[in-house]
Design an enzyme around this catalytic site. Structure first.
Site, PDB file in Angstrom:
ATOM      1  N   PRO A 298      34.915  39.178  48.604  1.00 26.97           N
ATOM      2  CA  PRO A 298      33.952  39.873  47.763  1.00 26.97           C
ATOM      3  C   PRO A 298      32.672  40.099  48.574  1.00 26.97           C
ATOM      4  O   PRO A 298      32.166  39.170  49.212  1.00 26.97           O
ATOM      5  CB  PRO A 298      33.703  38.929  46.595  1.00 26.97           C
ATOM      6  CG  PRO A 298      34.334  37.635  46.942  1.00 26.97           C
ATOM      7  CD  PRO A 298      35.059  37.787  48.239  1.00 26.97           C
TER       8      PRO A 298
ATOM      9  N   LYS B 195      36.079  33.301  43.374  1.00 25.42           N
ATOM     10  CA  LYS B 195      36.525  33.206  44.771  1.00 25.42           C
ATOM     11  C   LYS B 195      35.648  32.208  45.522  1.00 25.42           C
ATOM     12  O   LYS B 195      34.497  31.983  45.149  1.00 25.42           O
ATOM     13  CB  LYS B 195      36.436  34.578  45.427  1.00 25.42           C
ATOM     14  CG  LYS B 195      37.345  35.597  44.742  1.00 25.42           C
ATOM     15  CD  LYS B 195      37.856  36.600  45.698  1.00 25.42           C
ATOM     16  CE  LYS B 195      38.794  37.563  44.977  1.00 25.42           C
ATOM     17  NZ  LYS B 195      39.354  38.512  45.886  1.00 25.42           N
TER      18      LYS B 195
ATOM     19  N   ASN C 231      27.939  49.851  41.744  1.00 27.40           N
ATOM     20  CA  ASN C 231      29.312  50.352  41.705  1.00 27.40           C
ATOM     21  C   ASN C 231      30.244  49.226  42.140  1.00 27.40           C
ATOM     22  O   ASN C 231      29.942  48.486  43.083  1.00 27.40           O
ATOM     23  CB  ASN C 231      29.482  51.540  42.661  1.00 27.40           C
ATOM     24  CG  ASN C 231      28.698  52.742  42.191  1.00 27.40           C
ATOM     25  OD1 ASN C 231      29.042  53.350  41.191  1.00 27.40           O
ATOM     26  ND2 ASN C 231      27.639  53.079  42.906  1.00 27.40           N
TER      27      ASN C 231
END
Length: 134
Positions: A21, A52, A116
């Site tokens: 990520p 994570k 986003n």
């Protein structure tokens, strides 16, 4: 030669890792001497929000950028989150809220933060000389 006699390609160890990520955030406010602490705070928040390990999280912040949003250069932030999985409404909302909590202290209001979210295919993310697809 039967298919069982064919050599099969070895799977790269990255194929079994949970993935990366990444939060890339740009803002036009000056984060000053707090920038290092903000990076660490956001790293922990992204790990918590995605489930994570933080050891796989990457965060990049560019402050004092020349930016406009809605025709105004009032304090704002634009961001992108990329991850192998863990991109969903609940996690995205946690990240959006967490970034807002951090940046509000610097005058960036919740309606001036646009992020986003991208769920990346494993073959489109590289690390350590290979992609996560192998």
């Amino acid at each position: 030669m039967s298919t069982s006699d064919s050599p099969s390609p070895e799977r790269h160890p990255h194929c079994d890792l949970p993935g990366d990520p990444s939060l890339i955030l740009t803002t036009n406010v000056d984060l000053g001497d707090d920038k290092g602490d903000i990076l660490k705070q956001l790293s922990a928040m992204v790990a918590e929000s995605t489930g994570k390990p933080e050891s796989y999280v990457a965060v990049c912040i560019t402050d004092k950028a020349s930016m406009v949003f809605g025709g105004s250069d009032a304090p704002l932030a634009l961001g992108c989150v990329y991850s192998l999985g863990a991109i969903n409404m609940a996690n995205n909302g946690k990240i959006q809220s967490g970034v807002t909590d951090v940046l509000e202290k610097y005058g960036v209001t919740e309606n001036r933060i646009y992020i986003n979210f991208f769920d990346m295919p494993r073959d489109c993310v590289g690390w350590n000389r290979a992609t996560f697809a192998g």
